[in-house]
Design an enzyme around this catalytic site. Structure first.
Site, PDB file in Angstrom:
ATOM      1  N   CYS A 128       6.956  14.653  -7.891  1.00 28.93           N
ATOM      2  CA  CYS A 128       8.384  14.872  -8.187  1.00 28.93           C
ATOM      3  C   CYS A 128       8.608  15.506  -9.553  1.00 28.93           C
ATOM      4  O   CYS A 128       9.676  16.059  -9.812  1.00 28.93           O
ATOM      5  CB  CYS A 128       9.156  13.564  -8.071  1.00 28.93           C
ATOM      6  SG  CYS A 128       8.963  12.787  -6.468  1.00 28.93           S
ATOM      7  N   HIS A 138      15.862  13.996 -12.063  1.00 27.49           N
ATOM      8  CA  HIS A 138      15.277  13.847 -10.732  1.00 27.49           C
ATOM      9  C   HIS A 138      16.131  12.861  -9.936  1.00 27.49           C
ATOM     10  O   HIS A 138      16.460  11.774 -10.417  1.00 27.49           O
ATOM     11  CB  HIS A 138      13.843  13.325 -10.873  1.00 27.49           C
ATOM     12  CG  HIS A 138      13.197  13.009  -9.561  1.00 27.49           C
ATOM     13  ND1 HIS A 138      13.226  13.883  -8.489  1.00 27.49           N
ATOM     14  CD2 HIS A 138      12.524  11.908  -9.139  1.00 27.49           C
ATOM     15  CE1 HIS A 138      12.585  13.330  -7.475  1.00 27.49           C
ATOM     16  NE2 HIS A 138      12.160  12.142  -7.840  1.00 27.49           N
ATOM     17  N   ASN A 148      15.968  12.176  -1.953  1.00 23.73           N
ATOM     18  CA  ASN A 148      14.924  12.543  -2.905  1.00 23.73           C
ATOM     19  C   ASN A 148      14.035  13.631  -2.283  1.00 23.73           C
ATOM     20  O   ASN A 148      13.304  13.362  -1.335  1.00 23.73           O
ATOM     21  CB  ASN A 148      14.112  11.287  -3.245  1.00 23.73           C
ATOM     22  CG  ASN A 148      12.955  11.563  -4.190  1.00 23.73           C
ATOM     23  OD1 ASN A 148      12.612  12.714  -4.458  1.00 23.73           O
ATOM     24  ND2 ASN A 148      12.343  10.506  -4.689  1.00 23.73           N
TER      25      ASN A 148
HETATM   26  N1  COA Z   1      17.076  -1.568   4.665  1.00 21.27           N
HETATM   27  C1  COA Z   1      17.353  -2.877   4.609  1.00 21.27           C
HETATM   28  N2  COA Z   1      16.617  -3.740   3.906  1.00 21.27           N
HETATM   29  C2  COA Z   1      15.569  -3.255   3.211  1.00 21.27           C
HETATM   30  C3  COA Z   1      15.217  -1.894   3.236  1.00 21.27           C
HETATM   31  C4  COA Z   1      16.025  -1.048   4.003  1.00 21.27           C
HETATM   32  N3  COA Z   1      15.786   0.268   4.096  1.00 21.27           N
HETATM   33  N4  COA Z   1      14.132  -1.712   2.454  1.00 21.27           N
HETATM   34  C5  COA Z   1      13.795  -2.914   1.951  1.00 21.27           C
HETATM   35  N5  COA Z   1      14.663  -3.837   2.420  1.00 21.27           N
HETATM   36  C6  COA Z   1      14.682  -5.282   2.123  1.00 21.27           C
HETATM   37  C7  COA Z   1      13.349  -5.803   1.656  1.00 21.27           C
HETATM   38  O1  COA Z   1      12.520  -6.126   2.737  1.00 21.27           O
HETATM   39  C8  COA Z   1      13.754  -7.013   0.855  1.00 21.27           C
HETATM   40  O2  COA Z   1      14.037  -8.056   1.762  1.00 21.27           O
HETATM   41  P1  COA Z   1      13.702  -9.587   1.353  1.00 21.27           P
HETATM   42  O3  COA Z   1      14.562  -9.878   0.162  1.00 21.27           O
HETATM   43  O4  COA Z   1      14.101 -10.325   2.578  1.00 21.27           O
HETATM   44  O5  COA Z   1      12.242  -9.607   1.056  1.00 21.27           O
HETATM   45  C9  COA Z   1      15.104  -6.598   0.236  1.00 21.27           C
HETATM   46  O6  COA Z   1      15.577  -5.504   1.040  1.00 21.27           O
HETATM   47  C10 COA Z   1      14.973  -6.156  -1.193  1.00 21.27           C
HETATM   48  O7  COA Z   1      13.882  -5.239  -1.267  1.00 21.27           O
HETATM   49  P2  COA Z   1      13.447  -4.579  -2.614  1.00 21.27           P
HETATM   50  O8  COA Z   1      12.221  -3.767  -2.386  1.00 21.27           O
HETATM   51  O9  COA Z   1      13.422  -5.631  -3.683  1.00 21.27           O
HETATM   52  O10 COA Z   1      14.710  -3.630  -2.884  1.00 21.27           O
HETATM   53  P3  COA Z   1      15.051  -2.798  -4.159  1.00 21.27           P
HETATM   54  O11 COA Z   1      16.357  -3.205  -4.698  1.00 21.27           O
HETATM   55  O12 COA Z   1      13.876  -2.736  -5.114  1.00 21.27           O
HETATM   56  O13 COA Z   1      15.248  -1.341  -3.550  1.00 21.27           O
HETATM   57  C11 COA Z   1      14.085   0.738  -3.451  1.00 21.27           C
HETATM   58  C12 COA Z   1      14.162  -0.689  -2.938  1.00 21.27           C
HETATM   59  C13 COA Z   1      12.910   1.429  -2.789  1.00 21.27           C
HETATM   60  C14 COA Z   1      15.380   1.447  -3.066  1.00 21.27           C
HETATM   61  C15 COA Z   1      13.943   0.723  -5.004  1.00 21.27           C
HETATM   62  O14 COA Z   1      12.900  -0.158  -5.375  1.00 21.27           O
HETATM   63  C16 COA Z   1      13.655   2.070  -5.578  1.00 21.27           C
HETATM   64  O15 COA Z   1      14.466   2.977  -5.511  1.00 21.27           O
HETATM   65  N6  COA Z   1      12.483   2.244  -6.206  1.00 21.27           N
HETATM   66  C17 COA Z   1      12.089   3.517  -6.749  1.00 21.27           C
HETATM   67  C18 COA Z   1      11.503   4.350  -5.654  1.00 21.27           C
HETATM   68  C19 COA Z   1      11.427   5.801  -5.987  1.00 21.27           C
HETATM   69  O16 COA Z   1      12.200   6.303  -6.743  1.00 21.27           O
HETATM   70  N7  COA Z   1      10.455   6.487  -5.375  1.00 21.27           N
HETATM   71  C20 COA Z   1      10.279   7.869  -5.517  1.00 21.27           C
HETATM   72  C21 COA Z   1       9.687   8.208  -6.825  1.00 21.27           C
HETATM   73  S1  COA Z   1       9.686   9.909  -7.096  1.00 21.27           S
END
Ligand code: COA
Length: 331
Positions: free
Chosen positions: A111, A258, A288
């Site tokens: 990215c 980004h 993204n």
């Molecule tokens: N829909 C519904 N629930 C979801 C889900 C989805 N698409 N994805 C995960 N969950 C659930 C998880 O299973 C978890 O459930 P639990 O509490 O029962 O275990 C809950 O939602 C919270 O998950 P978590 O991973 O803690 O969520 P988060 O707030 O960290 O959000 C991301 C997840 C991926 C959106 C976030 O971590 C993020 O944006 N990270 C950066 C990723 C990124 O930028 N990647 C590209 C880099 S270039």
């Protein structure tokens, strides 16, 4: 000497995939995705390729710069999702747009790729090796995403953005007294954290070493680790880059970041104590797109007339590697 962007362009696949479409594939909801990421829809390839999208974006950037393809000295394509290992995407783009004089190669910093390409091109132009270059971030991530994994498939989209960068011997001074062009930059990598966001290519496989079964050929991500890295590293990198040039956050008119997650962008703005209105966003519509996010957003802002001559921009991002970077430039 001035090294500046004189044209931008972008290209997106026609097919829109909304969060409601994803509700039919995995256990998720439009509400969850919007609240946690800010994404409502993304574009997904219906046959468009990394090279076809890149070529379309390049043609538009050249048109805006008032240049012909034959005038292009160098093409650098940043991508982590090429269709071919050989030839590289940049050579395919060269052929598609008819830039017969250009040297062409690909670069992969995920990215952060567009930023790394911009810095690479800056070095080439500053040294006098070339006078101009087309840089492109282009991705078809939809083929690398596991459409059964709700943790990743909701995040990514396909698209391409390009910029034409030119060197000129004389300084170009804008009405507000600022000298146009790239002012300073910083790139960084943290390979030790590489496996928090990964996607395997071919495993070792030859006549003397039988192929090992690949566990998972799709994007794998520890979302929380990436989130922590981004919210800490991006503001630190921006501060350091500005500091190198003796500038402060208030000297910046636009932060083109980004587009990975609205919450990450808001957190960066807060840490920098910068007005969130200075952070244009398009993640809502496109998700993204990895290396394409920054140039696509740059092109949108440029064509909408949001960025004016003399405005100071910070382009900054992070990605797999893990990599990060920031570039400061005056439009
Ligand atoms: N829909 C519904 N629930 C979801 C889900 C989805 N698409 N994805 C995960 N969950 C659930 C998880 O299973 C978890 O459930 P639990 O509490 O029962 O275990 C809950 O939602 C919270 O998950 P978590 O991973 O803690 O969520 P988060 O707030 O960290 O959000 C991301 C997840 C991926 C959106 C976030 O971590 C993020 O944006 N990270 C950066 C990723 C990124 O930028 N990647 C590209 C880099 S270039």
């Amino acid at each position: 000497m001035t090294i500046r962007v004189t044209g931008t362009g972008s290209a997106l696949p026609e097919k829109k995939v909304t969060n409601f479409d994803l509700e039919k594939l995995v256990e998720t909801s439009d509400e969850w995705i919007q609240k946690r990421t800010g994404i409502a829809e993304r574009r997904v390839s219906g046959g468009e390729t990394v090279s076809s999208l890149a070529a379309e974006a390049c043609k538009k950037a050249l048109e805006l710069a008032g240049k012909n393809a034959e005038e292009v000295d160098l093409i650098v394509v940043a991508t982590c999702s090429p269709e071919f290992l050989l030839p590289c995407c940049a050579c395919q783009v060269q052929d598609l747009i008819g830039a017969s004089r250009a040297a062409a190669f690909d670069l992969n910093a995920a990215c952060s790729g567009f930023l790394f390409a911009l810095d690479t091109v800056y070095a080439y132009l500053h040294s006098g090796i070339y006078q101009n270059a087309l840089i492109v971030g282009s991705e078809v991530l939809s083929k690398l995403v596991d459409w059964k994994d709700r943790g990743t498939c909701i995040l990514f989209g396909d698209g391409a953005g390009a910029a034409f960068v030119e060197a000129s011997a004389e300084d170009i001074v804008r009405d507000n007294g600022r000298k146009a062009g790239i002012e300073c930059m910083l790139q960084g990598s943290d390979g030790a954290k590489g496996m928090v966001l990964s996607c395997e290519e071919r495993a070792v496989n030859n006549a003397f070493m039988p192929k090992q079964p690949t566990e998972n050929p799709y994007v794998r991500m520890d979302g929380q680790e990436v989130y922590k890295f981004a919210t800490k590293q991006v503001p630190a990198c921006i501060q350091e880059t500005l500091g190198k040039a003796g500038m402060i956050v208030n000297d910046v008119d636009w932060f083109i970041l980004h587009q990975a997650n609205v919450r990450i962008i808001e957190s960066v703005a807060k840490r920098l104590k910068a007005d969130i209105a200075k952070f244009p966003m398009n993640i809502h519509q496109v998700g993204n797109m990895s290396s394409a996010t920054i140039p696509v957003l740059l092109d949108e802002c440029n064509r909408a007339g949001r960025i004016k001559e003399g405005d100071r921009l910070v382009l900054s991002g992070f990605g797999a590697g893990l990599t990060y970077g920031a570039s400061v430039l005056v439009w």
